[in-house]
Design a protein around this motif. Structure first.
Motif, PDB file in Angstrom:
ATOM      1  N   GLY A   1      78.860  97.681  69.708  1.00 28.38           N
ATOM      2  CA  GLY A   1      79.659  96.511  70.060  1.00 28.38           C
ATOM      3  C   GLY A   1      80.114  95.768  68.826  1.00 28.38           C
ATOM      4  N   ARG A   2      81.349  95.319  68.815  1.00 24.31           N
ATOM      5  CA  ARG A   2      81.921  94.653  67.650  1.00 24.31           C
ATOM      6  C   ARG A   2      81.876  93.138  67.832  1.00 24.31           C
ATOM      7  NH1 ARG A   2      83.151  98.347  64.370  1.00 24.31           N
ATOM      8  NH2 ARG A   2      84.305  97.040  62.950  1.00 24.31           N
ATOM      9  N   HIS A   3      81.917  92.426  66.717  1.00 24.79           N
ATOM     10  CA  HIS A   3      81.892  90.969  66.683  1.00 24.79           C
ATOM     11  C   HIS A   3      83.258  90.476  66.213  1.00 24.79           C
ATOM     12  CE1 HIS A   3      77.371  90.326  66.704  1.00 24.79           C
ATOM     13  NE2 HIS A   3      77.513  91.645  66.693  1.00 24.79           N
ATOM     14  N   TYR A   4      83.857  89.552  66.970  1.00 22.47           N
ATOM     15  CA  TYR A   4      85.183  89.038  66.619  1.00 22.47           C
ATOM     16  C   TYR A   4      85.221  87.522  66.651  1.00 22.47           C
ATOM     17  CZ  TYR A   4      87.122  93.709  67.229  1.00 22.47           C
ATOM     18  OH  TYR A   4      87.394  95.043  67.102  1.00 22.47           O
ATOM     19  N   ARG A   5      86.131  86.976  65.834  1.00 23.65           N
ATOM     20  CA  ARG A   5      86.553  85.583  65.928  1.00 23.65           C
ATOM     21  C   ARG A   5      87.996  85.614  66.401  1.00 23.65           C
ATOM     22  NH1 ARG A   5      86.859  83.118  60.708  1.00 23.65           N
ATOM     23  NH2 ARG A   5      86.463  85.139  59.781  1.00 23.65           N
ATOM     24  N   LEU A   6      88.307  84.800  67.380  1.00 25.16           N
ATOM     25  CA  LEU A   6      89.649  84.780  67.958  1.00 25.16           C
ATOM     26  C   LEU A   6      90.192  83.363  67.974  1.00 25.16           C
ATOM     27  CD1 LEU A   6      91.985  86.087  69.659  1.00 25.16           C
ATOM     28  CD2 LEU A   6      90.603  85.518  71.675  1.00 25.16           C
ATOM     29  N   LEU A   7      91.399  83.213  67.466  1.00 19.26           N
ATOM     30  CA  LEU A   7      92.149  81.981  67.649  1.00 19.26           C
ATOM     31  C   LEU A   7      93.384  82.382  68.435  1.00 19.26           C
ATOM     32  CD1 LEU A   7      92.872  79.100  65.291  1.00 19.26           C
ATOM     33  CD2 LEU A   7      94.719  80.132  66.612  1.00 19.26           C
ATOM     34  N   ILE A   8      93.528  81.805  69.623  1.00 17.82           N
ATOM     35  CA  ILE A   8      94.683  82.106  70.463  1.00 17.82           C
ATOM     36  C   ILE A   8      95.246  80.800  70.996  1.00 17.82           C
ATOM     37  CG2 ILE A   8      93.133  82.599  72.419  1.00 17.82           C
ATOM     38  CD1 ILE A   8      95.376  84.512  73.465  1.00 17.82           C
ATOM     39  N   ALA A   9      96.482  80.505  70.647  1.00 10.82           N
ATOM     40  CA  ALA A   9      97.169  79.313  71.127  1.00 10.82           C
ATOM     41  C   ALA A   9      98.164  79.741  72.194  1.00 10.82           C
ATOM     42  CB  ALA A   9      97.896  78.614  69.988  1.00 10.82           C
ATOM     43  N   SER A  10      98.193  78.975  73.292  1.00 10.12           N
ATOM     44  CA  SER A  10      99.082  79.339  74.391  1.00 10.12           C
ATOM     45  C   SER A  10      99.395  78.123  75.247  1.00 10.12           C
ATOM     46  CB  SER A  10      98.408  80.402  75.269  1.00 10.12           C
ATOM     47  OG  SER A  10      99.174  80.649  76.427  1.00 10.12           O
ATOM     48  N   ALA A  11     100.618  78.060  75.734  1.00 14.39           N
ATOM     49  CA  ALA A  11     100.994  77.017  76.679  1.00 14.39           C
ATOM     50  C   ALA A  11     100.242  77.186  77.998  1.00 14.39           C
ATOM     51  CB  ALA A  11     102.502  77.048  76.916  1.00 14.39           C
ATOM     52  N   GLU A  12      99.709  78.378  78.248  1.00 13.09           N
ATOM     53  CA  GLU A  12      98.924  78.637  79.459  1.00 13.09           C
ATOM     54  C   GLU A  12      97.671  77.766  79.513  1.00 13.09           C
ATOM     55  OE1 GLU A  12      99.821  80.911  81.946  1.00 13.09           O
ATOM     56  OE2 GLU A  12     101.679  81.103  80.812  1.00 13.09           O
ATOM     57  N   PHE A  13      97.251  77.218  78.376  1.00 14.85           N
ATOM     58  CA  PHE A  13      96.030  76.428  78.314  1.00 14.85           C
ATOM     59  C   PHE A  13      96.252  74.943  78.596  1.00 14.85           C
ATOM     60  CE2 PHE A  13      94.737  79.721  74.916  1.00 14.85           C
ATOM     61  CZ  PHE A  13      94.297  80.607  75.883  1.00 14.85           C
ATOM     62  N   VAL A  14      97.498  74.508  78.699  1.00 13.89           N
ATOM     63  CA  VAL A  14      97.801  73.095  78.910  1.00 13.89           C
ATOM     64  C   VAL A  14      97.113  72.608  80.188  1.00 13.89           C
ATOM     65  CG1 VAL A  14      99.638  71.419  79.406  1.00 13.89           C
ATOM     66  CG2 VAL A  14      99.986  73.186  77.661  1.00 13.89           C
ATOM     67  N   GLY A  15      96.406  71.492  80.062  1.00 19.04           N
ATOM     68  CA  GLY A  15      95.743  70.876  81.200  1.00 19.04           C
ATOM     69  C   GLY A  15      94.415  71.507  81.589  1.00 19.04           C
ATOM     70  N   LEU A  16      93.990  72.538  80.868  1.00 15.96           N
ATOM     71  CA  LEU A  16      92.737  73.217  81.196  1.00 15.96           C
ATOM     72  C   LEU A  16      91.621  72.775  80.267  1.00 15.96           C
ATOM     73  CD1 LEU A  16      93.959  76.897  81.738  1.00 15.96           C
ATOM     74  CD2 LEU A  16      93.585  75.118  83.456  1.00 15.96           C
ATOM     75  N   SER A  17      90.411  72.748  80.777  1.00 15.62           N
ATOM     76  CA  SER A  17      89.248  72.453  79.953  1.00 15.62           C
ATOM     77  C   SER A  17      88.981  73.618  79.008  1.00 15.62           C
ATOM     78  CB  SER A  17      88.016  72.233  80.840  1.00 15.62           C
ATOM     79  OG  SER A  17      87.627  73.470  81.440  1.00 15.62           O
ATOM     80  N   ARG A  18      88.131  73.382  78.047  1.00 11.03           N
ATOM     81  CA  ARG A  18      87.770  74.445  77.104  1.00 11.03           C
ATOM     82  C   ARG A  18      87.148  75.625  77.852  1.00 11.03           C
ATOM     83  NH1 ARG A  18      83.208  74.344  72.486  1.00 11.03           N
ATOM     84  NH2 ARG A  18      81.988  74.150  74.367  1.00 11.03           N
ATOM     85  N   VAL A  19      86.299  75.346  78.824  1.00 12.97           N
ATOM     86  CA  VAL A  19      85.653  76.408  79.601  1.00 12.97           C
ATOM     87  C   VAL A  19      86.693  77.211  80.379  1.00 12.97           C
ATOM     88  CG1 VAL A  19      84.073  76.869  81.521  1.00 12.97           C
ATOM     89  CG2 VAL A  19      83.432  75.230  79.747  1.00 12.97           C
ATOM     90  N   ALA A  20      87.661  76.530  80.985  1.00 13.39           N
ATOM     91  CA  ALA A  20      88.708  77.226  81.746  1.00 13.39           C
ATOM     92  C   ALA A  20      89.573  78.089  80.829  1.00 13.39           C
ATOM     93  CB  ALA A  20      89.570  76.220  82.498  1.00 13.39           C
TER      94      ALA A  20
END
Length: 106
Positions: free
Chosen positions: A48-67
């Protein structure tokens, strides 16, 4: 893409991750493979590999961090239970500022 092809080639796994995350229509996507930093870790020994991900998206507007994280997890599906051992996620909206990361691969 078969699992066997991603087993043998981290570049193919990263391409599969990017392909699956495309459903979120990211305006920014940085994926950093930190697997070498975890050598000897039980997850690393199992492949299994280990990753760091930064993903910005308008899909996240209005959503909590968990969502937001759930959307990422849903997009990645079975990769999280097979090929990805650990995933650190930053998921700002397209308009939220995200810190610059050193060593990131765009």
């Amino acid at each position: 893409m078969t699992q066997s092809s991603t087993d043998s080639d981290p570049a193919q796994l990263e391409a599969a991750i990017r392909q699956r995350l495309a459903v979120l229509q990211p305006t920014r996507l940085e994926l950093v493979d930190d697997s070498a930093r975890h050598a000897g870790h039980p997850g690393a020994r199992g492949g299994g590999r280990h990753y760091r991900l930064l993903i910005a998206s308008a899909e996240f507007v209005g959503l909590s961090r968990v969502a937001r994280h759930r959307l990422v997890h849903d997009a990645l599906g079975d990769l999280l239970h097979t090929r990805i051992h650990a995933l650190s996620i930053q998921a700002p909206t397209g308009t939220e500022a995200a810190p610059e990361r050193s060593g990131a691969v765009a």
